[in-house]
Every structure is written in C-alpha cells, then in structure tokens.
Design a protein around this motif. Sequence first.
Motif, PDB file in Angstrom:
ATOM      1  N   HIS A  26       0.911  -1.208  -0.078  1.00  0.00           N
ATOM      2  CA  HIS A  26      -0.034  -0.020   0.010  1.00  0.00           C
ATOM      3  C   HIS A  26       0.743   1.317  -0.048  1.00  0.00           C
ATOM      4  O   HIS A  26       1.745   1.444   0.915  1.00  0.00           O
ATOM      5  CB  HIS A  26      -0.921  -0.119   1.233  1.00  0.00           C
ATOM      6  N   VAL A  27       0.914   1.767  -1.034  1.00  0.00           N
ATOM      7  CA  VAL A  27       1.872   3.156  -1.333  1.00  0.00           C
ATOM      8  C   VAL A  27       0.744   4.358  -1.329  1.00  0.00           C
ATOM      9  O   VAL A  27      -0.016   4.539  -2.018  1.00  0.00           O
ATOM     10  CB  VAL A  27       2.705   2.989  -2.688  1.00  0.00           C
ATOM     11  N   GLY A 112      -1.752   6.465   7.266  1.00  0.00           N
ATOM     12  CA  GLY A 112      -1.238   5.798   8.319  1.00  0.00           C
ATOM     13  C   GLY A 112      -1.322   4.047   7.821  1.00  0.00           C
ATOM     14  O   GLY A 112      -0.606   3.463   8.611  1.00  0.00           O
ATOM     15  N   ASN A 113      -2.174   3.921   6.675  1.00  0.00           N
ATOM     16  CA  ASN A 113      -2.027   2.302   6.337  1.00  0.00           C
ATOM     17  C   ASN A 113      -1.011   1.969   5.326  1.00  0.00           C
ATOM     18  O   ASN A 113      -0.980   0.764   4.600  1.00  0.00           O
ATOM     19  CB  ASN A 113      -3.526   1.784   6.076  1.00  0.00           C
ATOM     20  N   CYS A 114      -0.380   3.114   5.156  1.00  0.00           N
ATOM     21  CA  CYS A 114       0.986   2.892   3.804  1.00  0.00           C
ATOM     22  C   CYS A 114       2.020   2.162   4.282  1.00  0.00           C
ATOM     23  O   CYS A 114       2.545   2.747   5.607  1.00  0.00           O
ATOM     24  CB  CYS A 114       0.970   4.083   3.059  1.00  0.00           C
ATOM     25  N   SER A 115       2.673   1.450   3.569  1.00  0.00           N
ATOM     26  CA  SER A 115       4.030   0.832   3.910  1.00  0.00           C
ATOM     27  C   SER A 115       5.007   1.799   3.411  1.00  0.00           C
ATOM     28  O   SER A 115       6.284   1.933   4.107  1.00  0.00           O
ATOM     29  CB  SER A 115       4.083  -0.351   3.454  1.00  0.00           C
ATOM     30  N   THR A 196      11.548   3.613  -8.508  1.00  0.00           N
ATOM     31  CA  THR A 196      12.220   2.519  -8.368  1.00  0.00           C
ATOM     32  C   THR A 196      12.698   2.566  -7.013  1.00  0.00           C
ATOM     33  O   THR A 196      12.692   1.062  -6.601  1.00  0.00           O
ATOM     34  CB  THR A 196      13.656   2.878  -9.155  1.00  0.00           C
ATOM     35  N   GLN A 197      12.909   3.245  -6.407  1.00  0.00           N
ATOM     36  CA  GLN A 197      13.380   3.137  -4.696  1.00  0.00           C
ATOM     37  C   GLN A 197      12.167   2.626  -4.145  1.00  0.00           C
ATOM     38  O   GLN A 197      12.144   1.761  -2.935  1.00  0.00           O
ATOM     39  CB  GLN A 197      13.976   4.467  -4.237  1.00  0.00           C
ATOM     40  N   ILE A 198      11.007   3.114  -4.460  1.00  0.00           N
ATOM     41  CA  ILE A 198       9.591   2.445  -3.945  1.00  0.00           C
ATOM     42  C   ILE A 198       9.465   0.916  -4.055  1.00  0.00           C
ATOM     43  O   ILE A 198       9.255   0.138  -3.193  1.00  0.00           O
ATOM     44  CB  ILE A 198       8.315   3.105  -4.313  1.00  0.00           C
TER      45      ILE A 198
END
Length: 208
Positions: A26-27, A112-115, A196-198
């Motif tokens: 989740h982004v 809050g729910n994003c990694s 790319t880093q994500i």
Amino acid sequence: MNKEQYYAVQERRHGKEKQALFAKAHVGIAGLGGLGSHVAIMLARLGIGVLTLVDFDVVDETNIHRQHYELSDIGKAKTTALYEQLMRINPYITYHCCQEKVVPENIQNLFGNCSVICEAFDRAEQKAMLAENVLCRLPHAYLVGGNGMADIKSANLMKVQNVMSRYYLCGDGISDVADACLFAPRVALCASMQATQIMRIILNEKSL
C-alpha cells in the motif's frame, strides 16, 4: 482481458514472488504533480495492491508541459484526471483518491495504512512538514522524496540518497525551482528514481 489474465501476464514478466509482494503493498502519494502523477502511473503498471492518491489541486495549462495530464484534463481535479488514466492502465488494483491538502492533522488518517509514502510536493516547507510527520508519527512507514530536478543539468548528477533509516531522497540535491525552470525529462527522471526506490523497498531491497 480479465483480472486473472492481466496478473498472469504480470507474473510472467515480474516473477510470481515479486508480483505477490507488489500486490500486498500500500503506497501513498502526497502530491500529484510532475513527480506524483508519473510515480502513480509506474506503480500502477507494477501492480501495487493499493494506491492512496492525495492532492487538493486541479489541472491547469501550466501543468501540461511536465505532468502526466492531457489538454482534455484541464479544469479537472488532479485526483479525478489521474484516476481516469490509471483505470485505463490497471483497473484491478485499489485506488483511494483524496482531494484535500496534506496537513499535519490529517497525515495519520491519509497515510497511516501505507508501507511507503512518496513525497511529491513542490515547496520546501511542504516537503519538510511531511518528512517530520511521517518519520515521527508513522514509525512503520518509509518515505521517498524528491529534491533537485530543475534546470537542464546532466542526468548523471541525479542520485538516490538514504538520508535517514526510513527516508530516501532522489534528485541532484542542488537545483531549485526558484532559480531555474522545470523540464519534463528531468522531472520524469526524478519520478522514475522515486518509483524505483519504492519498488526496491517493497521487494526488501533497501540498501543502495
């Protein structure tokens, strides 16, 4: 092409294990301008499970030269225009579109729910506000920001830096929109570095 067929192709191209990690991710993307709009397109092509897209602005004529919008999008909310594009590319992932301004009071609710969170703001004070709040209030989340993509300097000057344990910055770290113009190739390059880093964070490849 249905969902099963779509992801069968994705698995053949990306590998089953990698695609499974993308699907679980989740982004969040804070800002849907030159950086955020391009990052969203790339992450949708990867098959990220959930994308939270946040921007309060509408598309105008000054955006077209560097942002992932079309002339027909002028006047639309950026969340709406981008969602329409994303649904044509990958309609099988979940999109949360939030047309509001990111402020300290709503960061927990929005992200809050994003990694992983992509910082894609224009102004230095916005970037600093998001970094402070994410790193202090969301201890599970990684932040990938952009810093320095203006002018026509060599692409070789742009890089990814791990400035803190959960914070990465992409760009040349020098060029400033106050002193030089923004051009589509360098903006898109910085966005590609962020995406790319994500991707690497999601795949547990966090070292540079």
